[in-house]
Write a protein that holds these residues in place. Structure first.
Motif, PDB file in Angstrom:
ATOM      1  N   LEU A  97       0.851  -1.191   0.000  1.00 24.01           N
ATOM      2  CA  LEU A  97       0.000   0.000   0.000  1.00 24.01           C
ATOM      3  C   LEU A  97       0.891   1.247   0.000  1.00 24.01           C
ATOM      4  O   LEU A  97       1.736   1.420   0.877  1.00 24.01           O
ATOM      5  CB  LEU A  97      -0.910   0.001   1.226  1.00 24.01           C
ATOM      6  N   VAL A  98       0.700   2.115  -1.016  1.00 23.22           N
ATOM      7  CA  VAL A  98       1.550   3.285  -1.210  1.00 23.22           C
ATOM      8  C   VAL A  98       0.673   4.529  -1.331  1.00 23.22           C
ATOM      9  O   VAL A  98      -0.371   4.489  -1.982  1.00 23.22           O
ATOM     10  CB  VAL A  98       2.419   3.114  -2.480  1.00 23.22           C
ATOM     11  N   GLU A  99       1.112   5.615  -0.722  1.00 23.55           N
ATOM     12  CA  GLU A  99       0.391   6.886  -0.807  1.00 23.55           C
ATOM     13  C   GLU A  99       0.739   7.639  -2.083  1.00 23.55           C
ATOM     14  O   GLU A  99       1.830   7.486  -2.626  1.00 23.55           O
ATOM     15  CB  GLU A  99       0.747   7.773   0.390  1.00 23.55           C
ATOM     16  N   SER A 100      -0.195   8.459  -2.526  1.00 21.93           N
ATOM     17  CA  SER A 100       0.000   9.411  -3.627  1.00 21.93           C
ATOM     18  C   SER A 100       0.397   8.770  -4.949  1.00 21.93           C
ATOM     19  O   SER A 100       1.228   9.298  -5.680  1.00 21.93           O
ATOM     20  CB  SER A 100       1.038  10.471  -3.246  1.00 21.93           C
ATOM     21  N   VAL A 101      -0.188   7.632  -5.270  1.00 22.70           N
ATOM     22  CA  VAL A 101       0.036   7.015  -6.575  1.00 22.70           C
ATOM     23  C   VAL A 101      -0.899   7.715  -7.562  1.00 22.70           C
ATOM     24  O   VAL A 101      -2.101   7.784  -7.347  1.00 22.70           O
ATOM     25  CB  VAL A 101      -0.233   5.494  -6.532  1.00 22.70           C
ATOM     26  N   ASP A 106      -6.906  10.074 -13.169  1.00 19.43           N
ATOM     27  CA  ASP A 106      -7.049  11.151 -12.201  1.00 19.43           C
ATOM     28  C   ASP A 106      -5.665  11.655 -11.789  1.00 19.43           C
ATOM     29  O   ASP A 106      -5.187  11.357 -10.690  1.00 19.43           O
ATOM     30  CB  ASP A 106      -7.831  10.667 -10.983  1.00 19.43           C
ATOM     31  N   PRO A 107      -4.993  12.396 -12.686  1.00 19.39           N
ATOM     32  CA  PRO A 107      -3.619  12.821 -12.398  1.00 19.39           C
ATOM     33  C   PRO A 107      -3.475  13.781 -11.227  1.00 19.39           C
ATOM     34  O   PRO A 107      -2.372  14.024 -10.772  1.00 19.39           O
ATOM     35  CB  PRO A 107      -3.163  13.480 -13.702  1.00 19.39           C
ATOM     36  N   ASN A 108      -4.562  14.303 -10.702  1.00 20.19           N
ATOM     37  CA  ASN A 108      -4.488  15.239  -9.574  1.00 20.19           C
ATOM     38  C   ASN A 108      -4.806  14.589  -8.235  1.00 20.19           C
ATOM     39  O   ASN A 108      -4.899  15.274  -7.233  1.00 20.19           O
ATOM     40  CB  ASN A 108      -5.445  16.412  -9.821  1.00 20.19           C
ATOM     41  N   ALA A 109      -4.972  13.282  -8.197  1.00 20.34           N
ATOM     42  CA  ALA A 109      -5.367  12.585  -6.975  1.00 20.34           C
ATOM     43  C   ALA A 109      -4.149  12.277  -6.113  1.00 20.34           C
ATOM     44  O   ALA A 109      -3.741  11.136  -5.974  1.00 20.34           O
ATOM     45  CB  ALA A 109      -6.117  11.309  -7.314  1.00 20.34           C
TER      46      ALA A 109
END
Length: 164
Positions: A97-101, A106-109
């Motif tokens: 589990l990785v943040e900010s992928v 949705d390139p702004n997620a």
């Protein structure tokens, strides 16, 4: 004189840019409908890596991964981040589990979390740290009215054993 020496370099850069553009245009058809599974490849840095449970394949450079841990580590390394940021997924219990992928759909997620093991995506507001062990866990209404969310392991440890 120096400007004349740079002409071949400048021409080469234009040729490479032209190649990349043409290749990405050809790949649009292959990647269509997979935008929710497509992210930036750690090897070639193009938004052409399609992830599947347990791995992925880059349609631009051909790089492939056959384990969720290796793709998660390589993804973080390409962003100059360390694998210590990989967390345990509440869905599949894999350290993937990785943040900010960031995905093509949705390139702004930037506030999302993604599991490279089971391909589940979470928004930051869907998970909270367990009050017992700090593991990320889905936000749930606690049955006991307590203030903190507990993962199943911590919940089992806090409930009294039944005496028969």
């Amino acid at each position: 004189m120096a400007a004349r020496e740079m002409v071949p370099v400048s021409d080469g850069v234009r040729n490479i840019s032209s190649f990349v553009t043409r290749r990405l245009n050809r790949l649009q058809g292959e990647l269509k409908g997979q935008e929710n599974l497509t992210l930036q490849c750690p090897d070639c840095e193009q938004m052409t890596l399609v992830v599947v449970p347990g791995g992925g394949f880059c349609h631009f450079c051909g790089a492939s991964w056959s384990s969720d841990e290796s793709i998660a580590c390589d993804y973080l390394e390409a962003r100059d981040e360390t694998e210590e940021l990989i967390q345990l997924c509440p869905q599949c219990d894999c350290y993937a589990l990785v943040e900010s992928v960031v995905f093509a759909d949705d390139p702004n997620a930037a506030d999302s979390l993604y599991c490279f093991g089971c391909t589940v995506r979470y928004t930051a507001g869907e998970l909270i740290s367990c009050a017992g062990c700090s593991r990320l866990w889905p936000i749930e209404a606690d049955d006991d009215g307590g203030a903190g969310t507990l993962c199943p392991e911590c919940r089992d440890q806090t409930q009294p054993e039944s005496v028969e």
